[in-house]
Design a protein around this motif. Structure first.
Motif, PDB file in Angstrom:
ATOM      1  N   MET B 100       0.695  -1.322  -0.106  1.00 56.81           N
ATOM      2  CA  MET B 100       0.013  -0.030   0.078  1.00 56.81           C
ATOM      3  C   MET B 100       0.970   1.277  -0.196  1.00 56.81           C
ATOM      4  N   ARG B 103       1.090   2.877  -3.265  1.00 60.38           N
ATOM      5  CA  ARG B 103       0.231   3.728  -3.840  1.00 60.38           C
ATOM      6  C   ARG B 103       0.623   5.164  -4.191  1.00 60.38           C
ATOM      7  N   GLU B 234      -3.661   6.419 -13.856  1.00 63.45           N
ATOM      8  CA  GLU B 234      -4.159   5.412 -12.939  1.00 63.45           C
ATOM      9  C   GLU B 234      -4.183   4.100 -13.970  1.00 63.45           C
ATOM     10  N   THR B 261      -0.721   0.266 -11.924  1.00 64.32           N
ATOM     11  CA  THR B 261      -0.519   1.139 -10.543  1.00 64.32           C
ATOM     12  C   THR B 261      -1.395   0.721  -9.406  1.00 64.32           C
ATOM     13  N   ASP B 262      -2.553   0.214  -9.813  1.00 71.38           N
ATOM     14  CA  ASP B 262      -3.590  -0.401  -8.828  1.00 71.38           C
ATOM     15  C   ASP B 262      -4.126  -1.620  -9.177  1.00 71.38           C
ATOM     16  N   PRO B 287      -0.061  -2.070  -5.084  1.00 69.65           N
ATOM     17  CA  PRO B 287      -1.012  -2.073  -4.018  1.00 69.65           C
ATOM     18  C   PRO B 287      -2.512  -2.466  -4.442  1.00 69.65           C
ATOM     19  N   SER B 289      -6.052  -1.427  -4.379  1.00 72.62           N
ATOM     20  CA  SER B 289      -6.671  -0.253  -4.209  1.00 72.62           C
ATOM     21  C   SER B 289      -7.974  -0.251  -3.932  1.00 72.62           C
TER      22      SER B 289
END
Lengths: 446, 320
Positions: B100, B103, B234, B261-262, B287, B289
């Motif tokens: 996390m 992020r 993102e 990214t997520d 991460p 998310s």
């Protein structure tokens, strides 16, 4: 992490075999590897436990302990047990007492029901039949449009009543529609649902009770993890599931879910979905999935893919060379040319049985650009060198490196990888000749 | 009780609650029972490992979690099973929190569309997740635009358009079979012209083993970057909660072709625990998310390691 069960067993037991006899402790260690590999292939943990117990029972028997290559023997036992669980015989679709044959597809969201309704329809039409598809998914936005679009694409009629009708009625009316027009089989698409969603499951039960499908096929994603068993079990408790369609097998999931479902519920696997194209539907062969779970490679698929690019005679010759250990760099280059049209090189290597971990390591480093390099290196060899790579000494290496614009190390690396591969293949080949391999090793084209 | 955390604004939904109720039985009750039994012996560790594997946590991570727990119990000479349980809980939360930290802080700039690219294998729930993400950003008062980039699957465009109508979000679409690059290009133009705050790009589902299709994602990314150099701000990989160990390979391969990214874990309303999240967090540091918990546009929440671990592995009845 790509190290496979067959590698690990061959490695850990192979090392020991040079020392002499295997002890029970060695077998235990090997069984630990088996269990781990099964779990990494998403085989249900209970199934893995029982499986290991039955393999162990056989493995502590005399033949393994005395065997010169206990690793291979244990792999053979694991392979046989896998095939037994997966169902030794292929089960075809059932025939109804009176037509039409009704096939209902059920499963979780996103498992591939709608796509496989169309694949199945196209597949059955090949037998000269006239299928009807029924659009029973009134919930997912545009699911009906999707089935209609697929129907147009393959020119197969779709019965639909829009989204405001009840799925049970749609199914009943769809079957009546087929009867009137003499269409057979009827393939009913249903909405994806969670097995714990009571009202939605009840809806399927109602469809079953009203139209009495000849087959209720559970569509399951090959990438499913430990939940696969619970899902299949729950569907099977509410409905009489008669078969499994395992989808997305064109990916690299090992497909342990299928083994678990088959083992726990006894539902036979009937089809394998292996691509996004409509014709990417194959009958299920237990041996191929067993090889895949073991990570043994799959010569049959290799040959089949080659067949797409070459004639059957050529493919059979290649199979023969593979088994006899005569696969040389010339063949390799030839395959490279063909495989370039089929996809990334790594996939071909994956299919070659007994690939050593070193080669697998190399595979991880091979990108498509390396095609060119490998090609250049082999092309810089004389025909004699390609057929007999062992004659390539330091001077030849230097010449080949210069000719292909690579370094001597790169030439050496390719040769090393190749000889590794050749060695493994000839080993398996000679075992097959001596009849030491179980009947249904990957060479059985069954 | 999970609803308090896992859902944002909408009212509790009886059906969803029922679903999560089921999820909560199974593994976590057994973990709780295991530690209630009172003795920290080999059997307990072995059973714990099995329970973690059952939740798709995977062989490696399960081994590591159990070994660490064992080590700490022995080092600190712990005898209280509840203390051991708490250590395990903390370990699991920490493992997820580790990723996390990766992020990135995302800032919406005026006049620059915040581009979200959504990718994943077939059938994981990308389209539904996009609808949820659209509703999520609408919830903050942002104007959203969707690009129907899945020009391959039959009726995928219709599906996203239905969502667009429901949510009152304009959808930029071409005909099926068209070039997704052209759709993305048009959508970027439209986002600028309409001064949209957020642009969400749908993409066709693809298996991570399909080399050409993976390369196509890189091309789409390049098109986006022509007008907004730091876009997509993102890039979300959607993973189905029922996915087993293959999820890690998926995350690896998608990361290699577009910088993920997520991660969004979809379908967490079933009985699956989404345990692959631990492997992804540990091995790749990407991460998690968001989580999706149903079929409605509001069924999306931000992922919080503590809430997730408590709800799906330990029960959230204590300390709340």
């Amino acid at each position: 992490m790509f190290e496979t069960l067959s590698d690990r067993l061959a490695e850990s037991l192979g090392r020991l075999s040079r020392k002499g006899r295997l002890t029970e402790q060695d077998v235990d260690n090997a069984m630990r590897e088996v269990r781990r590999a099964l779990l990494e292939a998403d085989v249900n943990f209970k199934v893995a436990r029982d499986f290991v117990a039955s393999v162990r029972e056989r493995a502590v028997g005399q033949d393994v302990l005395k065997s010169l290559t206990p690793g291979q023997t244990v792999i053979g036992i694991v392979n046989e047990e896998l095939v037994t669980i997966l169902g030794a015989e292929r089960e075809p679709l059932r025939n109804p007492d009176r037509p039409p044959q009704i096939l209902m597809l059920v499963g979780l969201q996103g498992s591939g029901k709608t796509t496989h309704a169309a694949k199945l329809a196209a597949h059955l039409r090949k037998d000269g039949r006239s299928p009807l598809m029924v659009a029973g998914d009134v919930y997912r936005p545009a699911a009906i449009n999707q089935l209609q679009a697929l129907g147009r694409q393959i020119n197969i009629p779709v019965y639909e009543e829009g989204v405001n009708s009840d799925p049970v009625n749609i199914a009943i009316n769809g079957v009546a529609h087929a009867r009137e027009r003499g269409l057979n089989p009827v393939i009913i698409d249903t909405a994806g649902r969670l097995q714990i969603d009571e009202p939605m499951m009840q809806e399927l039960v109602n469809v079953e009770q009203r139209v009495h499908p000849t087959e209720i096929l559970l569509v399951a994603d090959a990438m499913t993890g430990q939940e696969a068993v619970n899902v299949a079990d729950a569907f099977n408790q509410k409905l009489s599931i008669t078969g499994l369609i395992l989808t997305k097998m064109d990916g690299d999931a090992r497909g342990g879910a299928a083994l678990s479902i088959r083992s726990v519920t006894g539902i036979p696997i009937k089809f394998i979905g292996s691509g996004e194209k409509i014709d990417a539907l194959e009958p299920f062969y237990p041996q191929r999935l067993a090889s895949r779970i073991l990570g043994m490679g799959d010569v049959v698929s290799l040959i089949e893919r080659a067949q797409e690019q070459t004639s059957e005679a050529d493919a059979l010759k290649m199979q023969d060379r593979l088994v006899k250990g005569q696969f040389n760099l010339e063949d390799f280059l030839d395959q490279l040319q063909k495989v370039k049209k089929m996809g990334p090189l790594s996939q071909l290597l994956e299919l070659i049985p007994g690939m050593g971990s070193q080669l697998r390591q190399a595979k991880a480093e091979i990108s498509d650009d390396d095609y060119k390099q490998i090609e250049a290196i082999i092309r810089s060899m004389t025909n004699t060198e390609r057929r007999n790579p062992h004659i390539i000494d330091g001077r030849r290496r230097r010449r080949i490196a210069r000719g292909s614009g690579t370094s001597r190390e790169e030439v050496s690396q390719l040769l090393k990888q190749f000889s590794e591969m050749q060695k493994m293949m000839s080993q398996i080949g000679s075992m097959a000749k001596k009849g030491r391999l179980p009947k249904n090793m990957p060479f059985d084209l069954g | 009780m999970i609803l308090k955390f896992f859902r944002r604004k909408s009212a509790p939904d009886a059906q969803l609650e029922q679903g999560l109720e089921k999820t909560r039985r199974g593994v976590f009750l057994e973990i709780t029972r295991l530690f209630d039994r009172g003795v920290l012996d080999d059997d307990l560790y072995e059973e714990l490992e099995m329970l973690l594997i059952q939740a798709d946590v995977g062989w490696d991570v399960s081994q590591k979690l159990v070994a660490e727990l064992r080590q700490r119990v022995e080092r600190d000479r712990l005898v209280d099973p509840l203390a051991a349980r708490e250590i395990l809980r903390e370990e699991m939360i920490q493992l997820l929190e580790g990723s996390m930290r990766n992020r990135t802080v995302k800032i919406l700039q005026r006049g620059v569309p915040f581009v979200i690219m959504v990718v994943g294998v077939n059938g994981v729930g990308k389209t539904t997740s996009i609808a949820k993400l659209a509703a999520y950003h609408q919830g903050f008062g942002r104007s959203v635009l969707i690009a129907a980039g899945d020009t391959f699957r039959a009726a995928a465009i219709d599906q996203i358009k239905v969502w667009g109508e429901r949510l009152d979000v304009p959808v930029i679409a071409h005909a099926q079979g068209g070039d997704p690059g052209a759709v993305v290009f048009d959508a970027m133009q439209a986002a600028h012209a309409r001064a949209a705050d957020v642009l969400i790009l749908d993409t066709a589902g693809r298996l991570h083993t399909k080399h050409n299709l993976m390369a196509e994602l890189g091309k789409l990314r390049a098109i986006v970057q022509k007008t907004v150099p730091n876009a997509p701000q993102e890039t979300i990989l959607v993973i189905d909660a029922t996915t087993g160990q293959n999820g890690l390979v998926q995350a690896k391969e998608f990361s290699a072709s577009v910088a993920i990214t997520d991660i969004l874990i979809a379908k967490l309303d079933g009985t699956a625990k989404g345990g692959i999240a631990f492997s992804v967090a540990k091995e790749l540091g990407i991460p998690i998310s968001y989580i999706g918990t149903g079929e409605k546009a509001t069924d999306l929440s931000e992922f919080r390691p503590e809430t997730y671990v408590d709800a799906l592995f330990f029960g959230d009845t204590e300390g709340l």
